[in-house]
Design an enzyme around this catalytic site. Structure first.
Site, PDB file in Angstrom:
ATOM      1  N   GLY A 190      48.361  32.897  42.121  1.00 59.89           N
ATOM      2  CA  GLY A 190      46.984  32.707  42.126  1.00 59.89           C
ATOM      3  C   GLY A 190      46.243  34.220  42.753  1.00 59.89           C
TER       4      GLY A 190
ATOM      5  CD  GLN B 196      44.473  37.509  47.047  1.00 61.71           C
ATOM      6  OE1 GLN B 196      44.098  36.755  46.224  1.00 61.71           O
ATOM      7  NE2 GLN B 196      45.878  37.750  47.619  1.00 61.71           N
TER       8      GLN B 196
ATOM      9  CB  CYS C 276      48.911  36.153  51.229  1.00 59.79           C
ATOM     10  SG  CYS C 276      47.492  36.867  50.762  1.00 59.79           S
ATOM     11  CG  LEU C 277      49.881  38.049  45.316  1.00 63.71           C
ATOM     12  CD1 LEU C 277      49.196  37.956  43.887  1.00 63.71           C
ATOM     13  CD2 LEU C 277      51.529  38.570  45.070  1.00 63.71           C
TER      14      LEU C 277
ATOM     15  CG  HIS D 262      46.498  31.202  49.412  1.00 68.92           C
ATOM     16  ND1 HIS D 262      47.557  31.373  50.412  1.00 68.92           N
ATOM     17  CD2 HIS D 262      46.341  32.264  49.087  1.00 68.92           C
ATOM     18  CE1 HIS D 262      47.790  32.594  50.596  1.00 68.92           C
ATOM     19  NE2 HIS D 262      46.914  33.437  49.769  1.00 68.92           N
ATOM     20  CD  GLU D 263      44.262  32.461  45.291  1.00 69.57           C
ATOM     21  OE1 GLU D 263      43.589  33.451  45.695  1.00 69.57           O
ATOM     22  OE2 GLU D 263      45.503  32.455  45.202  1.00 69.57           O
TER      23      GLU D 263
ATOM     24  CG  HIS E 216      42.349  34.856  49.567  1.00 67.11           C
ATOM     25  ND1 HIS E 216      42.819  36.003  50.450  1.00 67.11           N
ATOM     26  CD2 HIS E 216      43.785  34.534  49.218  1.00 67.11           C
ATOM     27  CE1 HIS E 216      44.000  36.202  50.474  1.00 67.11           C
ATOM     28  NE2 HIS E 216      44.516  35.356  49.492  1.00 67.11           N
TER      29      HIS E 216
HETATM   30 ZN   LIG Z   1      46.519  35.236  49.455  1.00 71.13          ZN
END
Ligand SMILES: [Zn+2]
Length: 178
Positions: free
Chosen positions: A46, A51, A88-89, A130-131, A134
């Site tokens: 995702g 991000q 998380c990226l 999670h998104e 963000h």
């Molecule tokens: Zn993340």
């Protein structure tokens, strides 16, 4: 279409509440293409617009054959609770168990501006939540107890000292991250 740099913990845009999309136009569709490309390059499940440095309410998901974009997403119902490890990226190499609702119903707009609704469980439900976090400037570490969060962040900062606040996506993540 382009792969964009991913913003890393410490970049202010990750803490901004993203703005609603007033009209689903070509610019939004181009952003979605870039999100897909960047997510693929990073091997993520995702990715939210924050991000890649864009505080607009757009995110993409790619979990187990389920690939979709969501514009102005909102969760209309949620049930159950489940604790699972999350990554998380934007916080590379950090993982922790996060408790979230197990099943959700999501409403959002798609790339053509049409409203859709999906019921999701397991990893899809987790990635969607999670998104959405963000897009509200929330990170998974915010769900941890203060002590766990402090330990994770201080260790992470030590390991990532002097690194830039954006990085080129690297597909080496050993675990599912979003
Ligand atoms: Zn993340």
């Amino acid at each position: 279409m382009a792969i964009r740099d991913i913003h890393i913990l410490g970049s202010p845009v990750l803490r901004r509440r993203a703005e609603e999309i007033a009209a689903v136009d070509d610019e939004v569709r181009a952003l979605i293409e870039d999100l897909y490309d960047t997510m693929a390059a990073a091997g993520g499940i995702g990715l939210a617009a924050n991000q890649v440095g864009v505080a607009r309410r757009v995110a993409v998901i790619n979990v187990e054959e389920q690939t979709f974009a969501m514009i102005n997403p909102r969760i209309v119902s949620a049930e159950g609770r489940e604790g699972k490890e999350e990554g998380c990226l934007s916080i590379p190499d950090a993982y922790a168990e996060v408790t979230r609702p197990e099943r959700i119903v999501l409403e959002a707009l798609n790339e053509t501006g049409e409203s859709f609704r999906i019921e999701a469980g397991a990893l899809v439900a987790r990635a969607v939540q999670h998104e959405l976090d963000h897009l509200d400037g929330v990170l998974f570490i915010d769900h941890l107890t203060p002590l766990k969060r402090q330990l994770l962040v201080s260790r992470w900062k030590k390991e990532h000292r002097n690194e830039p606040l954006t990085r080129t996506p690297q597909p080496e993540a050993p675990k599912a991250s979003a």
